[in-house]
Motif scaffolding. Structure first.
Motif, short mmCIF file in Angstrom:
data_model
loop_
_atom_site.label_atom_id
_atom_site.label_comp_id
_atom_site.label_asym_id
_atom_site.label_seq_id
_atom_site.Cartn_x
_atom_site.Cartn_y
_atom_site.Cartn_z
N GLY A 405 -19.65 6.35 -6.08
CA GLY A 405 -19.31 7.02 -7.02
C GLY A 405 -17.98 7.98 -6.95
N LEU A 406 -17.57 8.01 -5.67
CA LEU A 406 -16.46 9.18 -5.42
C LEU A 406 -15.17 8.13 -5.35
CD1 LEU A 406 -18.11 11.27 -2.72
CD2 LEU A 406 -18.15 11.46 -5.33
N ILE A 407 -13.87 8.96 -5.21
CA ILE A 407 -12.64 8.20 -5.45
C ILE A 407 -12.47 7.22 -4.70
CG2 ILE A 407 -11.37 10.00 -3.71
CD1 ILE A 407 -9.11 10.03 -5.95
N SER A 408 -13.17 7.20 -3.19
CA SER A 408 -12.70 5.98 -2.42
C SER A 408 -13.73 4.63 -2.50
CB SER A 408 -13.04 6.64 -0.98
OG SER A 408 -14.12 6.95 -0.55
N ASP A 409 -14.75 4.96 -3.72
CA ASP A 409 -15.66 3.93 -3.75
C ASP A 409 -14.65 2.94 -4.98
OD1 ASP A 409 -17.66 2.02 -4.44
OD2 ASP A 409 -18.94 3.61 -5.45
N ILE A 410 -13.88 2.26 -4.44
CA ILE A 410 -12.95 1.75 -5.34
C ILE A 410 -13.20 0.31 -5.66
CG2 ILE A 410 -10.29 1.16 -5.57
CD1 ILE A 410 -9.65 3.38 -4.00
N ILE A 411 -13.02 -0.28 -7.03
CA ILE A 411 -13.00 -1.56 -7.22
C ILE A 411 -11.75 -2.26 -7.14
CG2 ILE A 411 -13.47 -3.33 -8.97
CD1 ILE A 411 -15.76 -1.80 -9.91
N ALA A 412 -11.66 -3.36 -6.38
CA ALA A 412 -10.38 -4.06 -6.10
C ALA A 412 -10.54 -5.38 -6.21
CB ALA A 412 -9.53 -3.29 -5.08
N CYS A 413 -9.49 -6.08 -6.84
CA CYS A 413 -9.48 -7.52 -6.83
C CYS A 413 -8.95 -8.06 -5.51
CB CYS A 413 -8.87 -8.20 -7.93
SG CYS A 413 -7.11 -7.87 -8.01
N PRO A 414 -8.98 -9.31 -5.17
CA PRO A 414 -8.19 -9.76 -3.95
C PRO A 414 -6.79 -9.67 -3.97
CG PRO A 414 -9.76 -11.39 -4.51
CD PRO A 414 -9.76 -10.53 -5.73
N GLY A 415 -6.08 -9.50 -5.37
CA GLY A 415 -4.60 -9.29 -5.44
C GLY A 415 -3.87 -10.49 -4.63
N MET A 416 -2.35 -10.09 -4.19
CA MET A 416 -1.65 -10.95 -4.03
C MET A 416 -1.85 -11.28 -2.43
SD MET A 416 2.34 -10.81 -5.04
CE MET A 416 2.99 -9.71 -3.94
N ASP A 417 -2.69 -10.65 -1.80
CA ASP A 417 -3.06 -11.18 -0.69
C ASP A 417 -3.59 -12.49 -0.60
OD1 ASP A 417 -2.17 -8.92 1.32
OD2 ASP A 417 -3.46 -7.71 -0.05
N TYR A 418 -4.62 -12.89 -1.39
CA TYR A 418 -5.14 -14.11 -1.63
C TYR A 418 -4.83 -14.86 -2.89
CZ TYR A 418 -8.20 -11.97 2.08
OH TYR A 418 -8.48 -11.59 3.39
N CYS A 419 -4.80 -14.23 -4.08
CA CYS A 419 -4.84 -15.06 -5.13
C CYS A 419 -3.69 -15.60 -5.73
CB CYS A 419 -5.38 -13.85 -6.40
SG CYS A 419 -5.53 -14.72 -8.03
N ALA A 420 -3.62 -16.81 -6.16
CA ALA A 420 -2.28 -17.34 -6.50
C ALA A 420 -1.99 -16.96 -8.03
CB ALA A 420 -2.56 -19.11 -6.39
N LEU A 421 -2.71 -16.21 -8.59
CA LEU A 421 -2.52 -15.71 -10.03
C LEU A 421 -1.87 -14.18 -9.94
CD1 LEU A 421 -5.31 -16.83 -12.08
CD2 LEU A 421 -3.02 -18.09 -11.86
N ALA A 422 -2.15 -13.52 -8.70
CA ALA A 422 -1.73 -12.29 -8.67
C ALA A 422 -0.31 -12.13 -8.57
CB ALA A 422 -2.40 -11.51 -7.49
N THR A 423 0.33 -10.88 -9.27
CA THR A 423 1.56 -10.40 -9.30
C THR A 423 1.91 -9.06 -8.52
OG1 THR A 423 0.78 -9.15 -11.54
CG2 THR A 423 1.98 -11.42 -11.58
N ALA A 424 0.86 -8.72 -7.91
CA ALA A 424 0.98 -7.53 -6.93
C ALA A 424 -0.31 -7.45 -6.04
CB ALA A 424 1.02 -6.14 -7.86
N ARG A 425 0.10 -6.52 -5.02
CA ARG A 425 -1.17 -6.33 -4.00
C ARG A 425 -2.25 -5.27 -4.74
NH1 ARG A 425 2.91 -4.99 0.84
NH2 ARG A 425 4.01 -4.32 -0.86
N SER A 426 -3.51 -5.43 -4.34
CA SER A 426 -4.17 -4.56 -4.88
C SER A 426 -4.99 -3.87 -3.71
CB SER A 426 -5.37 -5.27 -5.66
OG SER A 426 -5.08 -5.97 -6.78
N ILE A 427 -5.49 -4.80 -2.61
CA ILE A 427 -6.18 -4.29 -1.45
C ILE A 427 -5.60 -3.00 -0.76
CG2 ILE A 427 -6.98 -4.73 0.89
CD1 ILE A 427 -7.63 -7.61 -0.20
N PRO A 428 -4.31 -3.12 -0.56
CA PRO A 428 -3.40 -2.10 0.53
C PRO A 428 -3.46 -1.01 -0.54
CG PRO A 428 -2.24 -4.26 0.61
CD PRO A 428 -3.35 -4.38 -0.46
N ILE A 429 -3.46 -0.91 -1.73
CA ILE A 429 -3.52 0.25 -2.61
C ILE A 429 -4.64 0.85 -2.64
CG2 ILE A 429 -3.21 1.15 -4.75
CD1 ILE A 429 -0.64 0.11 -3.78
#
Length: 556
Positions: A405-429
């Motif tokens: 429930g705190l600020i580091s308990d982040i929901i993130a999609c796989p992003g451009m590290d894995y997903c062919a549809l992604a337009t930006a990175r999520s995991i590193p952010i």
């Protein structure tokens, strides 16, 4: 939990055999990739940026220790030693090889699991409150109803080729932990004036490129009417839904174009036609299903040792304060295992970690595990006297992070590290934000704050309902991150408001820090949460802090 019937077993085995033949034909060239695509998607197999990805269903997030160990085996044998828990309470394997997929599906069938309807324009995995059957605030365990919906919707002949994918979420508590209002159908257990249990039915929610909060079409639906009413909703949508434009094909667009009053009338008319056709077989089935979800045999034992340990050990106390929730039995607690260690990919669990969680559930947790839509793992039934031992074991494998429930308990999609549809990175952010606030030692000072990150407009990271939402986009070949504030996935659901121009990859973490520092400077009391402060003051103080630099201020 529900156990397969003979029919379930034969159905899943038949699907494995069918898909095995299809894979063999793809490998020998009898099927082209274009011909194979709809077949693999029907079995949860995607072709991602670097490899295939297999999405495995965990119905309403409930999983046994035996099943969790099988997932660990699959991760070691056919993947790279880990799996990724998703916002649909599923698990994804990111690196399976196509020739191995039939063996993976067979291994899943060995433990009553599958990957059916984890993709395609059909009813996807029905999700539920991850505290179901345990929460102190719960009216009724919603999982028997979720299982009824799962059985009804699996290979339903009318709803296998809907205009677009369809998602249902259900909760049995007034405090919404299932984001019901952001689903195509959201179901929230309520009681009427006579004390009878039923459902508030919400229709037309969804995120993606056109985020919407669902409309309530029934304030109270008797529980016995659930299946025919859901079928009526889907029937109306299947008739009206747009098939000429996939961006306008979701039911949220159908509701907007048709109007809430008119679509409510159509649903009620269709329900009136369908209700007489349900002669009670669904209720008999529900009774059988309900028996599978009987409460565990709770242990009656002293809890004084827990109280003493809580007072004596500050590390344990910090974990208990954030990662435990109230159980309906005062001697018990609900444990959320954070799969969000600072600097690690949100939702990723190694095979060793899976085995440890399975062992803990078997030894201390009445053989019950849950996957949350927030990408964490739950031990729903733990006696308080066992909590110190559980914490110590989790600490040994990097699973004792005190940040739920705190600020580091982040929901993130796989992003451009894995997903062919992604337009930006999520995991590193996500990892950089977590690391930054750990270094600042501000997490517990900040208090409850939900950050959600998506790597494209499809919003798999639920950024629209994050207190701070981050959307990664491509701007002329450069990653650009939009920020929204004030989103909420609870019973007071809201879509976040855009702050203004986006930020470059190397600017987004400092931007989040400015927002948080603004919150700390303007909150009314230390107990006032970020969301409460935003709702009290609005966007202005946060926008002023966010665009304080000269260049950004000019852009604003």
């Amino acid at each position: 939990m529900y156990s397969y019937s003979d029919f379930d077993e034969s159905f899943v085995r038949a699907r494995v055999a069918q898909f095995t033949d299809q894979v063999e034909r793809r490998l020998d060239g009898s099927l082209t990739e274009e011909e194979f695509r709809p077949l693999r998607l029907m079995n949860g197999l995607y072709l991602q940026l670097h490899a295939y990805m297999l999405r495995v269903a965990i119905p309403y997030g409930t999983i046994s220790p035996h099943q969790m160990r099988q997932l660990a085996m699959i991760a070691d044998t056919y993947d790279k030693g880990y799996g990724h828990f998703t916002t649909r309470q599923n698990i994804q394997f990111n690196w399976p090889k196509l020739p191995d997929v039939p063996a993976i599906l067979s291994a899943l069938a060995d433990v009553e699991m599958h990957a059916i309807q984890t993709s395609g324009n059909c009813v996807r995995n029905v999700t539920a409150d991850h505290f179901a059957g345990a929460a102190a605030d719960e009216i009724e365990d919603p999982r028997p109803y979720a299982e009824l919906l799962r059985q009804w919707s699996t290979d339903h002949p009318e709803f296998q080729f809907l205009p677009r994918k369809f998602k249902i979420a259900i909760t049995g508590a007034p405090n919404d932990r299932a984001v019901t209002r952001a689903h195509d159908i959201g179901l929230r257990m309520v009681k009427n004036a006579a004390g009878d249990s039923g459902f508030e039915v919400m229709v037309g929610g969804g995120l993606g490129r056109t985020p919407m909060i669902a409309h309530t079409v029934r304030d109270f639906l008797p529980a016995a009417d659930l299946l025919p009413y859901v079928e009526a909703v889907l029937s109306v949508y299947n008739t009206l839904g747009r098939r000429d434009n996939k961006y306008k094909a979701r039911i949220k667009i159908t509701v907007r174009e048709t109007g809430k009053e008119e679509i409510s009338r159509m649903i009620e008319d269709r329900f009136a036609e369908l209700r007489p056709l349900f002669g009670g077989a669904d209720q008999a089935l529900l009774d059988d299903i309900r028996a599978a979800f009987a409460p565990p045999a709770f242990r009656n034992a002293p809890v004084e040792a827990y109280d003493a340990f809580y007072k004596a050990d500050p590390v344990f106390r910090a974990w208990a304060d954030t990662n435990l929730a109230a159980h309906r039995n005062d001697q018990y607690a609900i444990v959320t295992i954070s799969v969000k260690a600072h600097g690690q990919t949100p939702g990723d669990a190694s095979s060793d970690q899976m085995r440890v969680m399975a062992d803990l559930a078997e030894r201390y947790g009445h053989n019950d595990l849950r996957i949350s839509h927030e990408q964490n793992v739950i031990l729903p039934h733990v006696h308080k006297s066992d909590l110190p031992a559980i914490h110590a074991t989790l600490a040994q494998v990097g699973l004792a992070t005190a940040n739920v429930g705190l600020i580091s308990d982040i929901i993130a999609c796989p992003g451009m590290d894995y997903c062919a549809l992604a337009t930006a990175r999520s995991i590193p952010i996500a990892t950089q934000i977590a690391d930054r606030f750990k270094a600042l030692d501000l997490e517990h000072e900040i208090g409850p704050l939900k950050i959600k990150i998506s790597g494209c407009i499809n919003a798999c990271g639920h950024h629209h309902v994050g207190h701070i939402g981050i959307l990664g986009l491509d701007r002329a070949g450069v990653e650009n991150y939009q920020i929204t504030l004030g989103g909420d996935g609870s019973e007071t659901a809201a879509i976040g408001d855009k702050t203004g121009p986006g930020f470059a990859y190397d600017e987004i973490v400092p931007a989040v820090e400015r927002i948080v520092r603004a919150y700390l400077s303007v909150r009314d009391t230390q107990e006032e949460t970020f969301l409460q402060t935003f709702r009290r003051l609005g966007m202005d103080p946060f926008k002023a802090a966010l665009y304080e630099t000269e260049g950004a201020q000019d852009a604003a």
